[in-house]
Design a protein around this motif. Sequence first.
Motif, PDB file in Angstrom:
ATOM      1  N   VAL A 102       0.854  -1.183   0.000  1.00 11.96           N
ATOM      2  CA  VAL A 102       0.000   0.000   0.000  1.00 11.96           C
ATOM      3  C   VAL A 102       0.897   1.244   0.000  1.00 11.96           C
ATOM      4  O   VAL A 102       2.032   1.199   0.487  1.00 11.96           O
ATOM      5  CB  VAL A 102      -0.968  -0.002   1.210  1.00 11.96           C
ATOM      6  N   ILE A 103       0.380   2.331  -0.547  1.00  9.20           N
ATOM      7  CA  ILE A 103       1.091   3.605  -0.573  1.00  9.20           C
ATOM      8  C   ILE A 103       0.312   4.606   0.276  1.00  9.20           C
ATOM      9  O   ILE A 103      -0.883   4.796   0.075  1.00  9.20           O
ATOM     10  CB  ILE A 103       1.207   4.148  -2.015  1.00  9.20           C
ATOM     11  N   CYS A 104       0.990   5.228   1.203  1.00  9.46           N
ATOM     12  CA  CYS A 104       0.412   6.296   2.020  1.00  9.46           C
ATOM     13  C   CYS A 104       1.129   7.580   1.617  1.00  9.46           C
ATOM     14  O   CYS A 104       2.331   7.718   1.835  1.00  9.46           O
ATOM     15  CB  CYS A 104       0.625   5.983   3.495  1.00  9.46           C
ATOM     16  N   CYS A 105       0.393   8.499   1.007  1.00  7.01           N
ATOM     17  CA  CYS A 105       1.030   9.642   0.357  1.00  7.01           C
ATOM     18  C   CYS A 105       0.443  10.973   0.807  1.00  7.01           C
ATOM     19  O   CYS A 105      -0.777  11.149   0.818  1.00  7.01           O
ATOM     20  CB  CYS A 105       0.867   9.490  -1.152  1.00  7.01           C
ATOM     21  N   ASP A 106       1.327  11.899   1.135  1.00  7.62           N
ATOM     22  CA  ASP A 106       0.938  13.285   1.386  1.00  7.62           C
ATOM     23  C   ASP A 106       0.518  13.897   0.052  1.00  7.62           C
ATOM     24  O   ASP A 106       0.980  13.473  -1.013  1.00  7.62           O
ATOM     25  CB  ASP A 106       2.140  14.034   1.963  1.00  7.62           C
ATOM     26  N   LEU A 107      -0.351  14.879   0.089  1.00  4.09           N
ATOM     27  CA  LEU A 107      -0.843  15.486  -1.152  1.00  4.09           C
ATOM     28  C   LEU A 107      -0.016  16.674  -1.611  1.00  4.09           C
ATOM     29  O   LEU A 107      -0.034  17.029  -2.787  1.00  4.09           O
ATOM     30  CB  LEU A 107      -2.305  15.909  -0.971  1.00  4.09           C
ATOM     31  N   ASP A 108       0.733  17.282  -0.703  1.00 10.43           N
ATOM     32  CA  ASP A 108       1.511  18.475  -1.009  1.00 10.43           C
ATOM     33  C   ASP A 108       2.995  18.161  -0.843  1.00 10.43           C
ATOM     34  O   ASP A 108       3.517  18.203   0.269  1.00 10.43           O
ATOM     35  CB  ASP A 108       1.079  19.613  -0.084  1.00 10.43           C
ATOM     36  N   LEU A 109       3.662  17.831  -1.950  1.00 16.72           N
ATOM     37  CA  LEU A 109       5.073  17.455  -1.903  1.00 16.72           C
ATOM     38  C   LEU A 109       5.919  18.487  -2.636  1.00 16.72           C
ATOM     39  O   LEU A 109       5.421  19.206  -3.505  1.00 16.72           O
ATOM     40  CB  LEU A 109       5.248  16.060  -2.514  1.00 16.72           C
ATOM     41  N   PRO A 110       7.215  18.554  -2.325  1.00 19.63           N
ATOM     42  CA  PRO A 110       8.043  19.606  -2.897  1.00 19.63           C
ATOM     43  C   PRO A 110       8.223  19.540  -4.417  1.00 19.63           C
ATOM     44  O   PRO A 110       8.433  20.573  -5.051  1.00 19.63           O
ATOM     45  CB  PRO A 110       9.396  19.454  -2.197  1.00 19.63           C
ATOM     46  N   ASP A 111       8.111  18.355  -4.981  1.00 18.41           N
ATOM     47  CA  ASP A 111       8.337  18.246  -6.431  1.00 18.41           C
ATOM     48  C   ASP A 111       7.083  17.893  -7.218  1.00 18.41           C
ATOM     49  O   ASP A 111       7.173  17.441  -8.362  1.00 18.41           O
ATOM     50  CB  ASP A 111       9.469  17.259  -6.726  1.00 18.41           C
ATOM     51  N   GLY A 112       5.916  18.112  -6.628  1.00 19.12           N
ATOM     52  CA  GLY A 112       4.690  17.872  -7.383  1.00 19.12           C
ATOM     53  C   GLY A 112       3.511  17.521  -6.500  1.00 19.12           C
ATOM     54  O   GLY A 112       3.600  17.504  -5.279  1.00 19.12           O
ATOM     55  N   SER A 113       2.425  17.225  -7.169  1.00 16.57           N
ATOM     56  CA  SER A 113       1.176  16.911  -6.492  1.00 16.57           C
ATOM     57  C   SER A 113       1.099  15.433  -6.128  1.00 16.57           C
ATOM     58  O   SER A 113       1.218  14.564  -6.995  1.00 16.57           O
ATOM     59  CB  SER A 113      -0.003  17.278  -7.409  1.00 16.57           C
ATOM     60  N   GLY A 114       0.864  15.179  -4.849  1.00 17.28           N
ATOM     61  CA  GLY A 114       0.648  13.806  -4.413  1.00 17.28           C
ATOM     62  C   GLY A 114      -0.590  13.206  -5.056  1.00 17.28           C
ATOM     63  O   GLY A 114      -0.645  12.009  -5.314  1.00 17.28           O
ATOM     64  N   MET A 115      -1.583  14.048  -5.341  1.00 17.07           N
ATOM     65  CA  MET A 115      -2.811  13.571  -5.970  1.00 17.07           C
ATOM     66  C   MET A 115      -2.523  13.027  -7.377  1.00 17.07           C
ATOM     67  O   MET A 115      -3.043  11.979  -7.756  1.00 17.07           O
ATOM     68  CB  MET A 115      -3.850  14.686  -6.042  1.00 17.07           C
ATOM     69  N   ASP A 116      -1.682  13.717  -8.134  1.00 15.37           N
ATOM     70  CA  ASP A 116      -1.303  13.217  -9.459  1.00 15.37           C
ATOM     71  C   ASP A 116      -0.582  11.880  -9.357  1.00 15.37           C
ATOM     72  O   ASP A 116      -0.818  10.962 -10.144  1.00 15.37           O
ATOM     73  CB  ASP A 116      -0.429  14.228 -10.199  1.00 15.37           C
ATOM     74  N   PHE A 117       0.303  11.768  -8.357  1.00  9.70           N
ATOM     75  CA  PHE A 117       1.027  10.517  -8.151  1.00  9.70           C
ATOM     76  C   PHE A 117       0.067   9.390  -7.801  1.00  9.70           C
ATOM     77  O   PHE A 117       0.186   8.270  -8.299  1.00  9.70           O
ATOM     78  CB  PHE A 117       2.082  10.677  -7.058  1.00  9.70           C
ATOM     79  N   LEU A 118      -0.911   9.685  -6.939  1.00 15.38           N
ATOM     80  CA  LEU A 118      -1.879   8.662  -6.556  1.00 15.38           C
ATOM     81  C   LEU A 118      -2.728   8.221  -7.745  1.00 15.38           C
ATOM     82  O   LEU A 118      -3.061   7.040  -7.866  1.00 15.38           O
ATOM     83  CB  LEU A 118      -2.768   9.168  -5.424  1.00 15.38           C
ATOM     84  N   ASP A 119      -3.050   9.147  -8.631  1.00 21.22           N
ATOM     85  CA  ASP A 119      -3.767   8.777  -9.857  1.00 21.22           C
ATOM     86  C   ASP A 119      -2.941   7.815 -10.696  1.00 21.22           C
ATOM     87  O   ASP A 119      -3.456   6.832 -11.239  1.00 21.22           O
ATOM     88  CB  ASP A 119      -4.129  10.019 -10.673  1.00 21.22           C
ATOM     89  N   GLU A 120      -1.634   8.070 -10.800  1.00 20.25           N
ATOM     90  CA  GLU A 120      -0.724   7.170 -11.525  1.00 20.25           C
ATOM     91  C   GLU A 120      -0.711   5.785 -10.868  1.00 20.25           C
ATOM     92  O   GLU A 120      -0.764   4.763 -11.559  1.00 20.25           O
ATOM     93  CB  GLU A 120       0.709   7.714 -11.515  1.00 20.25           C
ATOM     94  N   ALA A 121      -0.625   5.770  -9.548  1.00 13.70           N
ATOM     95  CA  ALA A 121      -0.566   4.496  -8.815  1.00 13.70           C
ATOM     96  C   ALA A 121      -1.867   3.712  -8.970  1.00 13.70           C
ATOM     97  O   ALA A 121      -1.847   2.497  -9.187  1.00 13.70           O
ATOM     98  CB  ALA A 121      -0.263   4.759  -7.338  1.00 13.70           C
ATOM     99  N   ARG A 122      -2.993   4.416  -8.874  1.00  7.88           N
ATOM    100  CA  ARG A 122      -4.289   3.738  -9.051  1.00  7.88           C
ATOM    101  C   ARG A 122      -4.415   3.166 -10.460  1.00  7.88           C
ATOM    102  O   ARG A 122      -4.963   2.082 -10.647  1.00  7.88           O
ATOM    103  CB  ARG A 122      -5.430   4.711  -8.784  1.00  7.88           C
ATOM    104  N   ALA A 123      -3.932   3.894 -11.453  1.00  9.86           N
ATOM    105  CA  ALA A 123      -3.984   3.420 -12.837  1.00  9.86           C
ATOM    106  C   ALA A 123      -3.165   2.144 -13.005  1.00  9.86           C
ATOM    107  O   ALA A 123      -3.453   1.320 -13.879  1.00  9.86           O
ATOM    108  CB  ALA A 123      -3.498   4.503 -13.793  1.00  9.86           C
ATOM    109  N   ALA A 124      -2.152   1.967 -12.157  1.00 10.78           N
ATOM    110  CA  ALA A 124      -1.322   0.763 -12.189  1.00 10.78           C
ATOM    111  C   ALA A 124      -1.822  -0.285 -11.196  1.00 10.78           C
ATOM    112  O   ALA A 124      -1.098  -1.217 -10.858  1.00 10.78           O
ATOM    113  CB  ALA A 124       0.129   1.131 -11.886  1.00 10.78           C
ATOM    114  N   ASP A 125      -3.070  -0.131 -10.709  1.00 10.80           N
ATOM    115  CA  ASP A 125      -3.713  -1.067  -9.783  1.00 10.80           C
ATOM    116  C   ASP A 125      -2.995  -1.217  -8.446  1.00 10.80           C
ATOM    117  O   ASP A 125      -2.965  -2.299  -7.866  1.00 10.80           O
ATOM    118  CB  ASP A 125      -3.889  -2.442 -10.435  1.00 10.80           C
TER     119      ASP A 125
END
Length: 84
Positions: free
Chosen positions: A48-71
């Motif tokens: 599982v990935i536990c991710c903050d939404l506000d990171l220094p090099d980008g949006s955690g939300m965008d990263f989570l969308d990528e992770a969800r797309a990869a199941d």
Amino acid sequence: MKKILLINDSDTYIWCLQKYLQRRGYPVETASTLKEARAAIQEEVPLVICCDLDLPDGSGMDFLDEARAADMEVLSGGSRSGRK
């Protein structure tokens, strides 16, 4: 056992949650940037990935969308109290 990936730029938050999970027997990997997180999931897909939404090099939300797309399983959260 697969690892839990914690992504957060707060050293205190990472330290506390990592210690809590490790004491309960969970293997944990940490990342403080999206670049580090992407490298970590290339090595091993986490349980599982536990991710903050506000990171220094980008949006955690965008990263989570990528992770969800990869199941991948994801958790998200964060606060913006006084932070600009």
